[in-house]
Scaffold this motif. Sequence first.
Motif: not given
Length: 926
Positions: A263-268, A285-287
Motif C-alpha cells: 500500500t505504501f512504496l517510497s524510493l525517493a 492496493m497501492l495508495r
Amino acid sequence: MEKEGKESFAKREKHKEPQLHELYKLMQTSYKTQADQKVISAKDYGKSHIHNSFYLHLSCFLLLTPTTCSNNETDLISLLAFKFAVNDPQGALYSWNETTHFCSWNGIQCGRRHPNRVVAINLRAQDLMGTLTPHIGSLSFLRSINLQNNSFSGEIPYEIGRLRRLEIVDFSNNSFIGAIPRNISQCPNLSYLNLIDNNLSAFIPQELGSLYKLEALGLSRNELLGPIPPSIGNLTSLRVLSLTLCGLTGEIPKSLVRLHKLTFLSLAFNNLVGTIPSGLFNISMLREFVVNRNQLQGSIPGSIGLTLPNLRIFYLGQNQLSGEIPMSLSNASSLERIQLTSNLFTGPIPRLERLALLSSLSIGDNPVKDDISFISSLTNCTKLERLFVYEIPLLTGPLPRSVVNFSSHLIELVISGTQIHGEIPSGIGNLVALTRLLLSNNDLDCPIPSDIGKLSSLQELFLEAKGSIPSEIGSLTNVENLDFSNNRLSGLIPNSLSNCLVMQQLFLEGNLLQGEIPQGLSALRGLVELDLSRNNLSGTIPSFLAELRLQRLNLSYNRFQGEVPRIGLFRNITAISLDGNKELCGGIPELNLPPCLLMTSSKKNSSSLRKVLIPIVVSGGVFFTFLLCLILILYRRGRPKKNVASVESLVGNQFTRLSYGDLLKATNGLSEANLIGSGRFGSVYKGILEDGQTLIAVKVLNLVVKGAVKSFIAECNALRDIRHRNLLKLLSVCESIDFQGNDFRSLIYDFKANGSLDKWLYHHEEQGGLKRLSLIQRLDIAIDVAHALEYLHFAKIVSNMFPAQESSSSIGIRGTIGYVAPEYGTSNLVSTQGDVYSYGILLLEIFTNRRPTDDSLKEYVTLHNFVSTALPDGVMEIITDPLIQIEHDKNINKIKDCMVSVLSIGVACSKDLPSDRMLIQMLFVS
C-alpha cells in the motif's frame, strides 16, 4: 527473638553476595563495551570519565538496591544491564528500582501465560541516550521493543537475532551506526521493522528476504550502500516499504512486482536508474507511490488511473521520465497529491475536475505543450491548497478569470515562466487564505488589482503588471517578500509600504518608477534586501537606509544625486551597488566617486554675501562656544554606543532563520498560556512550528533591560560552537522587529517537556503528581551537568563568551545571585574557577533542597558554610527531602557515606578562593 532476627538477616545478606558480585561483573562488562565506543576528547583522562562516573553511579546503586534475583531471573539482569548502558536525563527509568517488581517498571510489559517474563519494552520518546546492551538478547520472551525517538548510538547488537518470538522492532529516529544485523532474519515472527532516521551504513542484507511475515520495512534516512536486494520481492506479506534517502543505487528490482499487498512504496531521494517495472503500476492496493528525486527513465502507462484506483499520493518529480502525462489520472478519484515536476513529459495536461480530494498539484519544469485553460477544471477541487505551474515555456492562452473561484483553502498559487497573457482578475482578493502568490515571468499585461490588499495572510507576492503600485499594498501587513521586478510599473513608490513591518525583501528593479525613496521605508526595520535598480528614481539617498539592517542594497541606474552616506551598510563595498548614478559624490574611497565640493559664488555676489554672513558669524560665535561646551559635558556623561552585532556575524548562517511572524504563530501570539518561565533578560514560551510536530522553546529577550543585548550576543557566541548531548540544541535565531516597529530578538531551542530542575526540587506537585527525584536521579543530574561544564571548559567556549577587555562596570555581575563566584564582584574576567564555584553551589542545592538565598541560611551566611559545618557527622540532619530521608531509613550508613562524599565535592568546589577550588576534571578521577 532479636538474635534470631539478626541471624536470619545475615543469612539472607550472605546469600545475596555472589549474586551482587555477578551483577556487578555483568554491569562492568556491559558498560565497558559502551565506553569503548565513545570518544570524548584527545585528553588521556577523557577516556576514563565514563568509567569513573559509571562506577560511582553503580556503586551507589548497589549500595541502595537489595537485589533479590535468582539464577533463572535473566530478565531482571538484562533490564538492569539495559539501564546502566544508557543515560536517563528525564528520569524515565525512575521506577526501575528495588521497590517494585520489574513487571511494573515504566515501559515494561510482562506476559499473561508467563507473568514473570518480559514480552514488551516501550520507551518511545523518553530522551534516553547511550547504547543498546547486547544483554537484550537474553529477553527470550520479548515480542515487541520500541525505542523510537531517543538518542541511542552505537551498533544494533547482533544478539537481537536470538529473540525468536520477536514481532515488532522500532528503533526509528535514533543514532544507531554500523550494519543492519544479518541474523535478524532468524526472527521468523518479525512483522514490523522500523529503522528509519539513523546512521546505519553498509548494504541491505539479502537475508531480510526470508522474513516472510514482515508487513512493514522502514530503512529511510540512513547511509546505506548498493542496490535494493532482489530478495525483498520475497516478502509477499509486505504492505509498507520505505527506502527514502538511503543513497541506494542501481535499478528497481523487477521482483518487487510480486508485492501484491503493498500500500505504501517510497524510493525517493536516491540514485536509482533505469525504468520503473511496469508491474508496479498494477498493484491495485497501492495508495502512495513515491519515487521522486532519482534518475529514472521511461514512460508511464496510460491506464495508471484505472490500475491504481486507490492511489492518493503520486510523486514522480525530479527524474528523466518522458512521454505523455496519463489522461486516466482523472479516474483515480482518491488522488490527493500529484507531483510531476522536472521531467520530460509532453502532451496535454489532464483535466482533473473529478478529483474532489485533490489538495496539491505540481507540474512545473516540463516541455508540456498545452493551453492554460486546463486550470479552470480545478475549480471543482474544493480542497485544493497548492497549485504549482512554472517553467513551462510552451504553455499559452489567457489567464482564466475562473482562477478567482479556486478553493477558499488555497494557500499557494504559482503560475510563472509561461507564455500566458491577459489580466490578473480583480477578484483575486477572494483567495483570502493565500500566503504565497507568484504570477511573474509571463506575458501578463495589466495593472495590479486594488483588491490585492484583501490578502491579509500573504507572505510572498511576485507579480507581473502594468500601471502604478496601489496604495492598498500597505494592507499586506504579513508580507515578507515582495517582488514586482522587471515590469512596466510607473508612478511613485507608495509610502503605505511603511505598514509592512515584517517585510524582509523588496524587489522593484526594472520598472519606470519615479520620485524619491519614500520616508515610509524607514519603518521596515527587518528589511534585509532592497533592489530599486533600473528605474527613474531621483533625489538624494536617504540617510535612514544606513540605519536599517540591510545586507544588500542595489540603487544602480537611477538619477540619484548628492552625497553617499559613509556609515552602516555604505561602508561595505560588496553590499551596495550605485552604478549609473552620475550625480552622486562622496562615500567611501572604494566607490571612486568625486568629492562633494561646496559651490562658490561669483565675485559680483561675494561682497553682498559677505555683508550678510559676517554679522551672522559674529553673533553666532557665542552660541557656538556654548554648544561646544554642552557637547563636551554630554560626552563625559556617556560615550556613544557601539554598533550592535548582528546575528549573522555571531553565528553565521548555520541556523535556519525564523521570522517574527513564524514565532508569533508558533506560540499563539506569545500568549500567557504558552509562558513556561521568565528571568532577568526575558521570557521563555512553548511553541510548535507549522509542521505540527516540532516543539520549540522561544527565549524572547527583554531589550529594555540593561545588558539584555549583551546577554544575547554572549549566548550566540557560545552556542555558535556548542555540540554536546547534555546541552540544549539551538534550532534557530530571530533578529527582527515586532508589529509595533520595536526591535525583537530571540533564541529558539529544542523544547524539553519534563520541566526544570527547580520545579522538580521545589514544586513537584505541579508535575501532575510525579514523585520527587531519588538519590540516583540526583546523581545522574550532577554527573551530566559536570560533563557538560567540562566540555565547555575543554572547548574554551566560556572564555570566548565575554571579551576580557570589557570593564566590569559595562558588564555587571555575571550570574545569578547566590551562584555567582565572590571574585566576580570585583573583577570583570570570567574564569573556569568561577564556573566550578557555581557548580559546587548547585550540587549542594540538589542534595539539600535549599536555595543559596534561603532565609534559613542567615545564621551561616552562605549555603557553603551551612553544609561544611554539618560535615561529616551531621550531614543527614541537613537533608530536608522526604524521599532521601526514607532511603536513609532503609540504608542508614550507606546513604550517609554516599551523601558525605557528594557534599564534600560541593564544598570543595565552592570555596571562596579560586585557587582552593577543585578542578572540574578532578570530579571524574576523584
